[in-house]
Design a protein around this motif. Sequence first.
Motif, PDB file in Angstrom:
ATOM      1  N   SER A 143      -0.218 -10.916  -4.533  1.00 23.03           N
ATOM      2  CA  SER A 143      -1.439 -10.540  -4.799  1.00 23.03           C
ATOM      3  C   SER A 143      -2.048 -11.632  -3.071  1.00 23.03           C
ATOM      4  O   SER A 143      -3.068 -11.748  -3.216  1.00 23.03           O
ATOM      5  CB  SER A 143      -2.152 -11.553  -5.780  1.00 23.03           C
ATOM      6  OG  SER A 143      -2.306 -12.916  -6.003  1.00 23.03           O
ATOM      7  N   GLU A 144      -1.220 -11.425  -2.263  1.00 25.00           N
ATOM      8  CA  GLU A 144      -0.914 -12.551  -1.639  1.00 25.00           C
ATOM      9  C   GLU A 144      -1.519 -12.251  -0.206  1.00 25.00           C
ATOM     10  O   GLU A 144      -1.393 -10.727  -0.318  1.00 25.00           O
ATOM     11  CB  GLU A 144       0.376 -13.469  -1.365  1.00 25.00           C
ATOM     12  CG  GLU A 144       1.559 -11.856  -0.662  1.00 25.00           C
ATOM     13  CD  GLU A 144       2.838 -12.348  -0.884  1.00 25.00           C
ATOM     14  OE1 GLU A 144       2.979 -12.985   0.522  1.00 25.00           O
ATOM     15  OE2 GLU A 144       3.725 -12.192  -1.325  1.00 25.00           O
ATOM     16  N   TYR A 150      -0.820  -5.459   8.575  1.00 26.53           N
ATOM     17  CA  TYR A 150       0.455  -5.042   7.100  1.00 26.53           C
ATOM     18  C   TYR A 150       0.251  -5.465   5.935  1.00 26.53           C
ATOM     19  O   TYR A 150       0.955  -4.856   5.243  1.00 26.53           O
ATOM     20  CB  TYR A 150       2.095  -5.646   8.348  1.00 26.53           C
ATOM     21  CG  TYR A 150       2.072  -4.787   9.348  1.00 26.53           C
ATOM     22  CD1 TYR A 150       3.416  -3.668   8.551  1.00 26.53           C
ATOM     23  CD2 TYR A 150       2.093  -5.106  10.596  1.00 26.53           C
ATOM     24  CE1 TYR A 150       3.543  -3.016  10.675  1.00 26.53           C
ATOM     25  CE2 TYR A 150       1.981  -4.495  12.075  1.00 26.53           C
ATOM     26  CZ  TYR A 150       2.875  -3.518  11.741  1.00 26.53           C
ATOM     27  OH  TYR A 150       3.230  -2.557  13.093  1.00 26.53           O
ATOM     28  N   GLY A 151      -0.427  -7.007   6.135  1.00 26.98           N
ATOM     29  CA  GLY A 151      -0.414  -7.420   5.282  1.00 26.98           C
ATOM     30  C   GLY A 151       0.813  -7.925   4.557  1.00 26.98           C
ATOM     31  O   GLY A 151       1.661  -8.587   5.338  1.00 26.98           O
ATOM     32  N   PRO A 152       1.010  -7.901   3.111  1.00 23.61           N
ATOM     33  CA  PRO A 152       1.866  -8.854   2.630  1.00 23.61           C
ATOM     34  C   PRO A 152       3.651  -8.100   3.191  1.00 23.61           C
ATOM     35  O   PRO A 152       4.896  -8.804   2.822  1.00 23.61           O
ATOM     36  CB  PRO A 152       2.049  -8.665   1.274  1.00 23.61           C
ATOM     37  CG  PRO A 152       0.521  -8.482   0.742  1.00 23.61           C
ATOM     38  CD  PRO A 152       0.230  -7.593   1.436  1.00 23.61           C
ATOM     39  N   SER A 153       3.470  -7.061   3.692  1.00 20.57           N
ATOM     40  CA  SER A 153       5.043  -6.587   4.136  1.00 20.57           C
ATOM     41  C   SER A 153       5.484  -6.396   5.762  1.00 20.57           C
ATOM     42  O   SER A 153       5.996  -6.004   6.511  1.00 20.57           O
ATOM     43  CB  SER A 153       4.824  -4.416   4.074  1.00 20.57           C
ATOM     44  OG  SER A 153       3.422  -4.420   5.464  1.00 20.57           O
ATOM     45  N   TYR A 154       4.690  -7.194   6.613  1.00 20.32           N
ATOM     46  CA  TYR A 154       4.549  -7.529   7.499  1.00 20.32           C
ATOM     47  C   TYR A 154       5.828  -8.677   8.032  1.00 20.32           C
ATOM     48  O   TYR A 154       6.681  -7.787   8.784  1.00 20.32           O
ATOM     49  CB  TYR A 154       3.214  -9.413   8.153  1.00 20.32           C
ATOM     50  CG  TYR A 154       3.470  -9.455   8.998  1.00 20.32           C
ATOM     51  CD1 TYR A 154       3.269  -8.508  11.173  1.00 20.32           C
ATOM     52  CD2 TYR A 154       4.309 -10.314   9.306  1.00 20.32           C
ATOM     53  CE1 TYR A 154       3.599  -8.954  11.958  1.00 20.32           C
ATOM     54  CE2 TYR A 154       4.216 -11.390  10.918  1.00 20.32           C
ATOM     55  CZ  TYR A 154       4.078 -10.439  11.836  1.00 20.32           C
ATOM     56  OH  TYR A 154       4.299 -10.509  12.967  1.00 20.32           O
ATOM     57  N   ALA A 155       6.119  -9.326   6.966  1.00 18.25           N
ATOM     58  CA  ALA A 155       7.891 -10.054   7.666  1.00 18.25           C
ATOM     59  C   ALA A 155       8.348  -9.085   7.137  1.00 18.25           C
ATOM     60  O   ALA A 155       9.959  -9.221   7.687  1.00 18.25           O
ATOM     61  CB  ALA A 155       7.795 -11.029   5.940  1.00 18.25           C
ATOM     62  N   PRO A 234      -4.067  -0.352   4.511  1.00 18.50           N
ATOM     63  CA  PRO A 234      -4.001  -1.224   5.803  1.00 18.50           C
ATOM     64  C   PRO A 234      -4.348  -2.798   4.733  1.00 18.50           C
ATOM     65  O   PRO A 234      -5.042  -2.681   3.506  1.00 18.50           O
ATOM     66  CB  PRO A 234      -4.964  -1.148   6.295  1.00 18.50           C
ATOM     67  CG  PRO A 234      -4.969   0.290   6.747  1.00 18.50           C
ATOM     68  CD  PRO A 234      -4.489   1.146   4.976  1.00 18.50           C
ATOM     69  N   ASP A 235      -3.389  -4.084   5.389  1.00 14.05           N
ATOM     70  CA  ASP A 235      -3.597  -5.264   4.452  1.00 14.05           C
ATOM     71  C   ASP A 235      -3.193  -5.456   2.974  1.00 14.05           C
ATOM     72  O   ASP A 235      -3.114  -6.011   2.800  1.00 14.05           O
ATOM     73  CB  ASP A 235      -5.414  -5.579   4.087  1.00 14.05           C
ATOM     74  CG  ASP A 235      -6.195  -5.313   5.366  1.00 14.05           C
ATOM     75  OD1 ASP A 235      -5.981  -5.996   6.609  1.00 14.05           O
ATOM     76  OD2 ASP A 235      -7.433  -5.051   5.148  1.00 14.05           O
ATOM     77  N   SER A 236      -2.588  -4.159   3.028  1.00 12.62           N
ATOM     78  CA  SER A 236      -0.994  -4.313   2.079  1.00 12.62           C
ATOM     79  C   SER A 236       0.242  -3.652   2.105  1.00 12.62           C
ATOM     80  O   SER A 236       1.323  -4.667   2.310  1.00 12.62           O
ATOM     81  CB  SER A 236      -1.695  -3.736   1.127  1.00 12.62           C
ATOM     82  OG  SER A 236      -3.054  -4.189   0.199  1.00 12.62           O
ATOM     83  N   GLU A 390      -2.149   2.306  -7.844  1.00 11.40           N
ATOM     84  CA  GLU A 390      -2.640   2.591  -6.592  1.00 11.40           C
ATOM     85  C   GLU A 390      -2.283   1.121  -5.732  1.00 11.40           C
ATOM     86  O   GLU A 390      -3.043   0.630  -5.177  1.00 11.40           O
ATOM     87  CB  GLU A 390      -4.387   2.219  -7.197  1.00 11.40           C
ATOM     88  CG  GLU A 390      -4.433   3.870  -7.232  1.00 11.40           C
ATOM     89  CD  GLU A 390      -3.365   4.456  -6.077  1.00 11.40           C
ATOM     90  OE1 GLU A 390      -3.491   4.907  -4.786  1.00 11.40           O
ATOM     91  OE2 GLU A 390      -4.146   6.056  -6.474  1.00 11.40           O
ATOM     92  N   GLY A 391      -1.196  -0.504  -6.125  1.00  9.50           N
ATOM     93  CA  GLY A 391      -1.322  -1.517  -6.161  1.00  9.50           C
ATOM     94  C   GLY A 391      -0.076  -1.723  -4.922  1.00  9.50           C
ATOM     95  O   GLY A 391       0.668  -0.894  -4.331  1.00  9.50           O
TER      96      GLY A 391
END
Length: 550
Positions: A143-144, A150-155, A234-236, A390-391
Amino acid sequence: MRILIFIGFVFVSCCSYSQTAPLKYWVQFTDKDNSPYSISNPSEYLSESAISLRMKNGIAIDQTDLPVNPFYIEALSSLEGVLIKHSSKWFNAVTIQLVDSSYLETVLPLISALDNVWQVKSVQTVIDEKLVIKHTVTEKSSSESISTIYGPSYAQIAIHNGHLLHEIGLRGNGIKVGVFDSGFSGVNYLGAFSKLRDEDRLKFQYDVVDDDNSVLNGGNHGKSVLSIMTAFMPDSIIGSAPEADYYLFRTEDGSSEHVTEEDNWVRAAEMADSIGIQVVNSSLGYTTFELEENNHSYEDMDGNTTRISQAADIAASKGMLIVNSAGNSGDDSWYYIGAPADADSILAVGAVSDKGEYAWFSSRGPSFDGDVKPNVCGVGYQTVYADLTEGIKRGNGTSFSSPVIAGLAACLWQAFPEKSNMEIIRAIESSSHLINAPNDSLGYGIPDFFKAYESLSDHKNFSDSGILIYPNPFYECLTILVGNSEVNGLKLYDTSAKLVYETSWLVIGDNAAALALSDELAHLSPGTYYLNFLNDSSILKSEKIIKLSN
């Protein structure tokens, strides 16, 4: 009464079938003599894309490209009780299935006696049905939030500077990516794949296990792997190659573990070659099986012994870039990489955290013959992927680090289509942080894909000037990447010194600013222009750019 008899018959038939499970055999032929196919006419068995890829890389079409002689296959299929599952042109063989064990004593001797048969090997035997879980994944909901698209997948992208490739327009566009896995359940409806479906980039699917054109059966491990490459939420989560074309192959049967799954992989690789696929992600690996006589040993992990590893190297020799998970045995008795990760001409990918720390489960090298394995590492600990609700979730495994690297390799290759698969691999390895001191846990280490991009494009001056222009010459879109904090504007002039475009921006700290110009330059005629990078009114750097005619 007739209904009861019919029901009883069906019941007995089903019970009988479950007790006599099909047996599969690998039948290898001696030659390809008198074949209707010829090396001089490759369009009969290779696609235009495949032939073009061969010509570009100077790879000759040879005997291994010729399909198995159809007359040999016909001779086998004419035998009672024999079903042809699939063929292998590279190994000049077919996988057959006996419909019942009663044919063992009658049919196998007939097959062995055929003039053109070299050898017959069992690849699956009768066993009690049981579920074998081959990929252990630890999941937790996420839920971060991170303040990027990228959301949490950025790293998992940024640790490789993959986001910098994306920023300059390298997102895998036009690259054909094959994915070998188990089932891809959910790809046909999940929102994470809407962009993939809407843009018609899901080009092909084939189930080698069931021999049909749908890969939606067999679980959703393949879905998770694919999402790491192409999801667009986007954002996830944003995948590592969100604009590539995808070709899905189900080669893995999640209900059992037999060496025939290696033959499924071979079949998929040959199909991928014929289609003209450039990059393959295989989040699969094989070590031991339910039938112990087929088990591999560490001594077999020499890149040349197992059929699947031989096939991986053949695929590489045909020009494909094969990316394969190293395995999840780093903390168990097997310990080492599996097949085909041991193949010497592919990228075997181990796992790290998004902080660059070795993941304890990641299988270790070297290969038995001493090659550095894994070749490189990607984020395989707490990797973000799309789930069936869907998450997004996080999971562990080299199954997840491999698609991160495969996708970014596709993005890198997009920029340099003239380069060979091995040149791309060498650039990736050379960009890794342990290139001068590889070890058995991380191999050459964690690749920096922007560094690989710079080395291939001779844009090494970016590290000095902090300015990169791509592509140059250009047709419609020009991308400018600036990492020099002194630059706060640019002006574009034609050869008569007329100002045709100007803008300003601010680079903060170590963050690079990217500017993609398309509509702004649409009015310009083809020709030469001069781009000045400014600090207020002072010119810091001037670059000549060329606009080409469409």
